[in-house]
Design an enzyme around this catalytic site. Sequence first.
Site, PDB file in Angstrom:
ATOM      1  N   ASP A  30      -6.905   4.370  -4.677  1.00 18.35           N
ATOM      2  CA  ASP A  30      -7.603   4.244  -3.386  1.00 18.35           C
ATOM      3  C   ASP A  30      -8.208   5.624  -3.155  1.00 18.35           C
ATOM      4  OD1 ASP A  30      -7.952   2.391  -0.895  1.00 18.35           O
ATOM      5  OD2 ASP A  30      -7.316   4.263   0.001  1.00 18.35           O
ATOM      6  N   LYS A  32       0.883  -1.183   0.000  1.00 16.58           N
ATOM      7  CA  LYS A  32       0.000   0.000   0.000  1.00 16.58           C
ATOM      8  C   LYS A  32       0.909   1.219   0.000  1.00 16.58           C
ATOM      9  CE  LYS A  32      -4.417   1.166   0.207  1.00 16.58           C
ATOM     10  NZ  LYS A  32      -5.582   0.490  -0.359  1.00 16.58           N
TER      11      LYS A  32
HETATM   12  P1  NDP Z   1     -12.875   7.883  -3.135  1.00 12.44           P
HETATM   13  O1  NDP Z   1     -11.783   8.865  -2.921  1.00 12.44           O
HETATM   14  O2  NDP Z   1     -13.381   7.650  -4.506  1.00 12.44           O
HETATM   15  O3  NDP Z   1     -14.124   8.219  -2.189  1.00 12.44           O
HETATM   16  C1  NDP Z   1     -13.990   8.269  -0.827  1.00 12.44           C
HETATM   17  C2  NDP Z   1     -15.316   8.705  -0.225  1.00 12.44           C
HETATM   18  O4  NDP Z   1     -15.254   8.590   1.198  1.00 12.44           O
HETATM   19  C3  NDP Z   1     -15.656  10.139  -0.516  1.00 12.44           C
HETATM   20  O5  NDP Z   1     -17.051  10.270  -0.551  1.00 12.44           O
HETATM   21  C4  NDP Z   1     -15.054  10.858   0.686  1.00 12.44           C
HETATM   22  O6  NDP Z   1     -15.652  12.110   0.973  1.00 12.44           O
HETATM   23  C5  NDP Z   1     -15.335   9.888   1.798  1.00 12.44           C
HETATM   24  N1  NDP Z   1     -14.291  10.020   2.836  1.00 12.44           N
HETATM   25  C6  NDP Z   1     -12.945   9.901   2.675  1.00 12.44           C
HETATM   26  N2  NDP Z   1     -12.310  10.109   3.837  1.00 12.44           N
HETATM   27  C7  NDP Z   1     -13.273  10.377   4.742  1.00 12.44           C
HETATM   28  C8  NDP Z   1     -13.249  10.669   6.115  1.00 12.44           C
HETATM   29  N3  NDP Z   1     -12.106  10.742   6.804  1.00 12.44           N
HETATM   30  N4  NDP Z   1     -14.438  10.867   6.725  1.00 12.44           N
HETATM   31  C9  NDP Z   1     -15.615  10.778   6.030  1.00 12.44           C
HETATM   32  N5  NDP Z   1     -15.690  10.502   4.733  1.00 12.44           N
HETATM   33  C10 NDP Z   1     -14.536  10.300   4.093  1.00 12.44           C
HETATM   34  O7  NDP Z   1     -12.317   6.501  -2.502  1.00 12.44           O
HETATM   35  P2  NDP Z   1     -12.814   5.028  -2.748  1.00 12.44           P
HETATM   36  O8  NDP Z   1     -14.275   5.007  -2.987  1.00 12.44           O
HETATM   37  O9  NDP Z   1     -11.907   4.408  -3.731  1.00 12.44           O
HETATM   38  O10 NDP Z   1     -12.479   4.345  -1.329  1.00 12.44           O
HETATM   39  C11 NDP Z   1     -13.412   4.281  -0.263  1.00 12.44           C
HETATM   40  C12 NDP Z   1     -13.010   3.174   0.714  1.00 12.44           C
HETATM   41  O11 NDP Z   1     -12.948   1.920   0.012  1.00 12.44           O
HETATM   42  C13 NDP Z   1     -11.632   3.321   1.361  1.00 12.44           C
HETATM   43  O12 NDP Z   1     -11.664   2.762   2.648  1.00 12.44           O
HETATM   44  C14 NDP Z   1     -10.734   2.465   0.471  1.00 12.44           C
HETATM   45  O13 NDP Z   1      -9.553   2.036   1.137  1.00 12.44           O
HETATM   46  C15 NDP Z   1     -11.668   1.309   0.198  1.00 12.44           C
HETATM   47  N6  NDP Z   1     -11.345   0.493  -0.958  1.00 12.44           N
HETATM   48  C16 NDP Z   1     -11.261   1.044  -2.205  1.00 12.44           C
HETATM   49  C17 NDP Z   1     -10.982   0.246  -3.300  1.00 12.44           C
HETATM   50  C18 NDP Z   1     -10.994   0.777  -4.679  1.00 12.44           C
HETATM   51  O14 NDP Z   1     -10.933  -0.049  -5.617  1.00 12.44           O
HETATM   52  N7  NDP Z   1     -11.102   2.080  -4.909  1.00 12.44           N
HETATM   53  C19 NDP Z   1     -10.678  -1.186  -3.135  1.00 12.44           C
HETATM   54  C20 NDP Z   1     -10.882  -1.690  -1.779  1.00 12.44           C
HETATM   55  C21 NDP Z   1     -11.179  -0.852  -0.756  1.00 12.44           C
HETATM   56  P3  NDP Z   1     -14.955  13.480   0.508  1.00 12.44           P
HETATM   57  O15 NDP Z   1     -15.371  13.666  -0.913  1.00 12.44           O
HETATM   58  O16 NDP Z   1     -15.480  14.499   1.429  1.00 12.44           O
HETATM   59  O17 NDP Z   1     -13.475  13.269   0.677  1.00 12.44           O
END
Ligand code: NDP
Length: 453
Positions: free
Chosen positions: A166, A126
């Site tokens: 991510d 990571k």
């Molecule tokens: P994105 O950046 O596309 O979206 C993240 C979302 O979560 C946004 O809506 C963001 O809001 C919100 N968010 C991020 N940080 C916080 C926080 N501290 N508190 C509240 N809301 C938060 O990321 P992903 O959708 O790719 O990832 C989301 C989760 O899924 C993570 O845990 C990631 O590790 C996990 N994941 C992702 C994979 C992938 O293929 N993308 C694979 C496996 C797991 P805002 O717009 O305000 O930042």
Amino acid sequence: MSTFVSDFMAEVKAKNPAEPEFHQAVQEVVDSLALVLERHPEYRTARILERMVEPERVITFRVPWVDDRGDIHVNRGYRIEMNSAIGPYKGGLRFHPSVTLGILKFLAFEQVFKNSLTTLPMGGGKGGSDFDPKGKSELSIMRFCQAFMAELSRHIGPNTDVPAGDIGVGGREIGYLFGMYKKLRNEFTGVLTGKGLNWGGSLIRPEATGYGAVYFAAEMLGTRSTTLKGKSCLVSGSGNVAQYTVEKILDLGGKAVTLSDSNGYIYDEAGIDREKLAFVMQLKNVRRGRMKEYTDKYKGAVYFPIDPKADANPLWTHKADCAFPSATQNEINGKDAATLVRNGVHCIAEGANMPTTPDGVKVFLDAKVLYGPGKAANAGGVATSGLEMSQNSMRLPWTREEVDQRLHLIMKSIHKTCVEMADRFGTPGNYVNGANIGGFLKVADAMVDQGVV
Ligand code: NDP
């Protein structure tokens, strides 16, 4: 065994101070593995766990870059190369101001088990940076990505370490990172996944994590002879994972009623249909706007701010059948979990990594609801990255249907592994133990085979 676990954790904490998320991720795995170590003392003799919690390599580096006004900034870059026993290091890059060494170590540790569960040959890693892409211009984002890759390119390669996206790293950032790698190394190769379709990407990769989490939920519901049809679902986040979770919930006849960002969430009792989802995708991916704007367009929905310091998250207080936490780590605590169970939520599939605190996990397990932990439920993303690597190696793209079918089969296989492992070690229905044990055994056996390296 309990003294082994507590002594082991005391040493992990002493050696890795101020990394609470890493401690949390290790504790959960070690608690599950106590069952295995009792029956298989050979893993203790080989010191497999002690070796697994120590990254094979940690790279930290300076990322100096110049913004479009000519101001100079310095961020910190990281890559954790955690374990390569079953394949090249594989895991995403996160760009978010909350990124620290401890957060990335927790994610890299989880990734080792998750990648093993996919059945594909991928080790765990990571990386990322404390860079905040939010509100930055296109030019600043491109310059940051180029500066980040200027150093990272020395350490990665298609057979060594293959990063992906991510939080904060989507298709746009992968494009800038790939472009810089290609220029520096003078080679066009599958060194990153999540690439654009015209230049080596795989169909279904953007959709895969969300689709996979819903496939996993469907498998869990199947063990109780029910389906997602007509079920009401709480979804958090509004990024990549959340968007495609909503899409697959719709495909399977369910109804998603919430989405969030770090400022607040929307509750839409009528359900987020395909037209509303298309609006969210445009809002988040193209206009880079905030979820609050949803209620300007859809008057039937309500917006609630979220206070990150509050002791409970109001999103989890709505009555529903299923929950798909898809934003970030520790977004469901013990209180939230108790509210969810009380309100009838009986199936939780984690799209995010470690979104539930240990207290919350205990509530779900005690209540015997269907609880699919992230390392199993969200493994569809990295599994499809593995499929992207295969297509890159063969230089042959598969169709959308072919990739989706493979993804579906992989999620079924992960589910089966979890169920079988939980049964075999005397904790039927416990997907946490099933995922940890299933992920562990393959990596541990490979480490034993390969000697002390
Ligand atoms: P994105 O950046 O596309 O979206 C993240 C979302 O979560 C946004 O809506 C963001 O809001 C919100 N968010 C991020 N940080 C916080 C926080 N501290 N508190 C509240 N809301 C938060 O990321 P992903 O959708 O790719 O990832 C989301 C989760 O899924 C993570 O845990 C990631 O590790 C996990 N994941 C992702 C994979 C992938 O293929 N993308 C694979 C496996 C797991 P805002 O717009 O305000 O930042």
